[in-house]
Scaffold this active site. Sequence first.
Site, mmCIF file in Angstrom:
data_model
loop_
_atom_site.group_PDB
_atom_site.id
_atom_site.type_symbol
_atom_site.label_atom_id
_atom_site.label_comp_id
_atom_site.label_asym_id
_atom_site.label_seq_id
_atom_site.Cartn_x
_atom_site.Cartn_y
_atom_site.Cartn_z
ATOM 1 N N MET A 130 -8.996 7.850 0.032
ATOM 2 C CA MET A 130 -9.811 8.211 1.204
ATOM 3 C C MET A 130 -10.384 9.603 1.018
ATOM 4 S SD MET A 130 -7.387 6.813 4.255
ATOM 5 C CE MET A 130 -6.614 5.197 4.178
ATOM 6 N N MET A 139 -12.157 4.151 -0.464
ATOM 7 C CA MET A 139 -12.809 4.385 0.837
ATOM 8 C C MET A 139 -13.505 5.735 0.729
ATOM 9 S SD MET A 139 -9.682 2.854 3.082
ATOM 10 C CE MET A 139 -8.584 3.006 1.688
ATOM 11 N N MET A 199 -11.182 -6.346 5.569
ATOM 12 C CA MET A 199 -10.428 -5.356 6.353
ATOM 13 C C MET A 199 -10.144 -5.927 7.736
ATOM 14 S SD MET A 199 -9.910 -2.716 4.438
ATOM 15 C CE MET A 199 -9.012 -1.871 5.737
ATOM 16 N N HIS A 213 -8.336 0.863 -3.934
ATOM 17 C CA HIS A 213 -9.235 0.615 -2.813
ATOM 18 C C HIS A 213 -9.941 1.921 -2.479
ATOM 19 C CE1 HIS A 213 -9.413 -0.603 1.765
ATOM 20 N NE2 HIS A 213 -10.616 -0.482 1.233
ATOM 21 N N HIS A 219 -1.220 -1.299 -4.434
ATOM 22 C CA HIS A 219 -2.460 -1.016 -3.703
ATOM 23 C C HIS A 219 -2.544 0.484 -3.412
ATOM 24 C CE1 HIS A 219 -5.842 -2.239 -1.099
ATOM 25 N NE2 HIS A 219 -5.434 -1.284 -0.276
ATOM 26 N N ASP A 256 -6.351 -6.785 4.336
ATOM 27 C CA ASP A 256 -5.756 -5.441 4.393
ATOM 28 C C ASP A 256 -5.850 -4.906 5.813
ATOM 29 O OD1 ASP A 256 -4.933 -2.834 3.907
ATOM 30 O OD2 ASP A 256 -6.588 -2.336 2.559
ATOM 31 N N SER A 309 0.848 -1.197 0.000
ATOM 32 C CA SER A 309 0.000 0.000 0.000
ATOM 33 C C SER A 309 0.878 1.240 0.000
ATOM 34 C CB SER A 309 -0.890 0.029 1.238
ATOM 35 O OG SER A 309 -1.407 1.340 1.390
ATOM 36 N N ASP A 317 -4.769 3.442 -1.794
ATOM 37 C CA ASP A 317 -5.828 3.721 -0.821
ATOM 38 C C ASP A 317 -6.386 5.119 -1.028
ATOM 39 O OD1 ASP A 317 -5.977 1.358 0.863
ATOM 40 O OD2 ASP A 317 -3.915 1.819 1.422
#
Length: 219
Positions: free
Chosen positions: A40, A71, A140, A69, A36, A177, A11, A38
Amino acid sequence: MPQKPVRIAPSILSSDFSKLGEEVAAIDKAGADYIHIDVMDGHFVPNLTFGAPVVKAIRGATPKPFDVHLMIAPVDPLIGDFVDAGADIITAHVEAGPHLHRTLQAIKSRGVKAGVSLNPHTPIDAIKHVVDMLDLILIMTVNPGFGGQSFIPLLDKIEAARSMIDASGRDIDLQVDGGVNAQTAKQCVQAGADVLVAGSFVFKDGPEGYASNIQALRV
Ligand code: DX5
Ligand code: ZN
């Protein structure tokens, strides 16, 4: 579909953002299988990271799959931007909205792989009726929002996801993760995971350590 060889998805949340492209190239060279990413939004999770323009900016740094990913909530309005930026896999959260099936349809209609992620409290049954649409299930093992948290040992949930995948006969990655290190990686793989996301563990020693830290997760 039986469990496949373990793949490692570092990540980049734990990388040095001042040289993101170099960091992506370095983890590629060090043996990462997926990158990966992330994303957010400061709303679905209490932190903000990067959007599609940043993903696009680092796309040229590696040919490895971009595992994005999300979020964020809502998800659907931004799917196209992330596909255009170069995502290969787009994972949305079960908890991000009321219409998961529609979200998965939108991801698949853009020709990329579709993943679904479950927060620690969300029962695996929440995805029972969408398994036929999935390429990836993400369990998660921390509450999403930050790197460097401790692993929540949801091993029974990983096992249940493995059973669900095996029963489906589909080629679905089972990703874990959050709090993954050399010890917890082993537990996750024994429980049925075949893709491990790791942020702080991979990046903790600087670039000299990336290859050995990635290797230490291949159990
Ligand atoms: C958490 C993110 C993770 C995070 C993992 O919200 O989804 O991908 O970067 O970081 P570590 O491996 O440090 O727990
Ligand atoms: Zn993640």
